[in-house]
Scaffold this motif. Structure first.
Motif, PDB file in Angstrom:
ATOM      1  N   THR A   7      -9.203  -6.458  -5.283  1.00 26.86           N
ATOM      2  CA  THR A   7      -7.947  -5.730  -5.096  1.00 26.86           C
ATOM      3  C   THR A   7      -7.729  -4.731  -6.222  1.00 26.86           C
ATOM      4  O   THR A   7      -7.301  -3.597  -5.977  1.00 26.86           O
ATOM      5  CB  THR A   7      -6.762  -6.715  -5.008  1.00 26.86           C
ATOM      6  N   TYR A  57     -13.281  -3.421   0.055  1.00 31.68           N
ATOM      7  CA  TYR A  57     -13.033  -4.794   0.493  1.00 31.68           C
ATOM      8  C   TYR A  57     -14.213  -5.343   1.298  1.00 31.68           C
ATOM      9  O   TYR A  57     -14.572  -6.511   1.164  1.00 31.68           O
ATOM     10  CB  TYR A  57     -11.745  -4.885   1.318  1.00 31.68           C
ATOM     11  N   TYR A  58     -14.810  -4.516   2.132  1.00 32.52           N
ATOM     12  CA  TYR A  58     -15.947  -4.966   2.929  1.00 32.52           C
ATOM     13  C   TYR A  58     -17.114  -5.381   2.027  1.00 32.52           C
ATOM     14  O   TYR A  58     -17.673  -6.470   2.183  1.00 32.52           O
ATOM     15  CB  TYR A  58     -16.378  -3.871   3.910  1.00 32.52           C
ATOM     16  N   ASP A  73     -12.643  -8.343   9.216  1.00 30.92           N
ATOM     17  CA  ASP A  73     -11.491  -7.939   8.413  1.00 30.92           C
ATOM     18  C   ASP A  73     -11.267  -6.436   8.395  1.00 30.92           C
ATOM     19  O   ASP A  73     -10.207  -5.980   7.968  1.00 30.92           O
ATOM     20  CB  ASP A  73     -11.655  -8.440   6.972  1.00 30.92           C
ATOM     21  N   TYR A  83      -9.385 -12.713  -4.845  1.00 33.67           N
ATOM     22  CA  TYR A  83      -9.291 -11.295  -4.486  1.00 33.67           C
ATOM     23  C   TYR A  83      -8.728 -10.421  -5.602  1.00 33.67           C
ATOM     24  O   TYR A  83      -8.515  -9.228  -5.396  1.00 33.67           O
ATOM     25  CB  TYR A  83      -8.446 -11.118  -3.224  1.00 33.67           C
ATOM     26  N   ASN A  94      -7.759  -4.500   7.572  1.00 32.39           N
ATOM     27  CA  ASN A  94      -7.626  -3.644   6.394  1.00 32.39           C
ATOM     28  C   ASN A  94      -7.197  -2.234   6.792  1.00 32.39           C
ATOM     29  O   ASN A  94      -6.425  -1.590   6.071  1.00 32.39           O
ATOM     30  CB  ASN A  94      -8.930  -3.612   5.594  1.00 32.39           C
ATOM     31  N   ASP A 143       0.824  -1.206   0.000  1.00 30.84           N
ATOM     32  CA  ASP A 143       0.000   0.000   0.000  1.00 30.84           C
ATOM     33  C   ASP A 143       0.859   1.258   0.000  1.00 30.84           C
ATOM     34  O   ASP A 143       0.423   2.307  -0.475  1.00 30.84           O
ATOM     35  CB  ASP A 143      -0.953   0.007   1.191  1.00 30.84           C
ATOM     36  N   VAL A 182     -10.976   0.218   2.382  1.00 29.35           N
ATOM     37  CA  VAL A 182     -11.592  -0.654   3.389  1.00 29.35           C
ATOM     38  C   VAL A 182     -13.056  -0.927   3.021  1.00 29.35           C
ATOM     39  O   VAL A 182     -13.527  -2.068   3.106  1.00 29.35           O
ATOM     40  CB  VAL A 182     -11.470  -0.028   4.798  1.00 29.35           C
ATOM     41  N   GLN A 239      -3.590  -2.442   7.484  1.00 30.32           N
ATOM     42  CA  GLN A 239      -2.887  -2.483   6.203  1.00 30.32           C
ATOM     43  C   GLN A 239      -2.691  -1.065   5.660  1.00 30.32           C
ATOM     44  O   GLN A 239      -1.640  -0.722   5.145  1.00 30.32           O
ATOM     45  CB  GLN A 239      -3.666  -3.334   5.197  1.00 30.32           C
TER      46      GLN A 239
END
Length: 168
Positions: free
Chosen positions: A77, A115-116, A132, A73, A136, A38, A112, A139
């Protein structure tokens, strides 16, 4: 070297850097891993601007997931990291006088959230992916730390945004 050639070259280099920083150091967590990628995603936006950052971050991160064995992913991603880079790059380009660190919050928040939502679709549960969110966010914080370390030495490679005027 023309500006366009320089942008394409830097985009390819940042894509490779994102891939390497994502795959080099992996700290396992329950549903994936923490990595330095990241930082490269945000650095791509810082150096290339919103569109170049989007391309480098999306393809570099998605490639790392694909070759790292996280094929499910790849699309989330691609969208999350590309959007994260675009938001950060757009904000620092649109508001250059503001502190760059101020724009990290909306970029990481969007990553975030993507991804959720992706995990809700993948797993069919609204509550499971809640676990998660802290990872995240962590991250994103690791990415900010990597950006802070790398941005100063690499600042001289930053491309100026193209200015479009009516006289061209």
């Amino acid at each position: 070297m023309t500006t366009q050639t320089k942008k394409i070259t830097y985009c390819a280099l940042m894509m490779a850097l994102t891939f390497v920083m994502t795959t080099l150091i992996k700290i396992p967590i329950p549903n994936g891993y923490i990595h330095l990628g990241d930082g490269a995603v945000l650095l791509s936006a810082f150096i290339l601007g919103p569109w170049g950052g989007l391309i480098a971050a999306a393809f570099g991160s998605a490639g790392a997931d694909y070759f790292g064995g996280f094929g499910a992913y790849v699309l989330p991603t691609f969208i999350a990291k590309g959007t994260m880079a675009f938001i950060f790059g757009y904000c620092i380009q649109r508001f250059p006088q503001k502190n760059k660190l101020f724009f990290l919050f909306p970029a990481i928040t969007m990553m975030v959230a993507i991804y959720y939502v992706s995990e809700i679709i993948m797993y069919g549960s609204v509550t499971g992916p809640l676990l998660d969110i802290p990872f995240n966010c962590l991250q994103g914080v690791v990415g900010v730390a990597a950006l802070i370390v790398l941005s100063k030495p690499l600042e001289r490679f930053r491309l100026e945004p193209l200015k479009i005027s009516a006289k061209q």
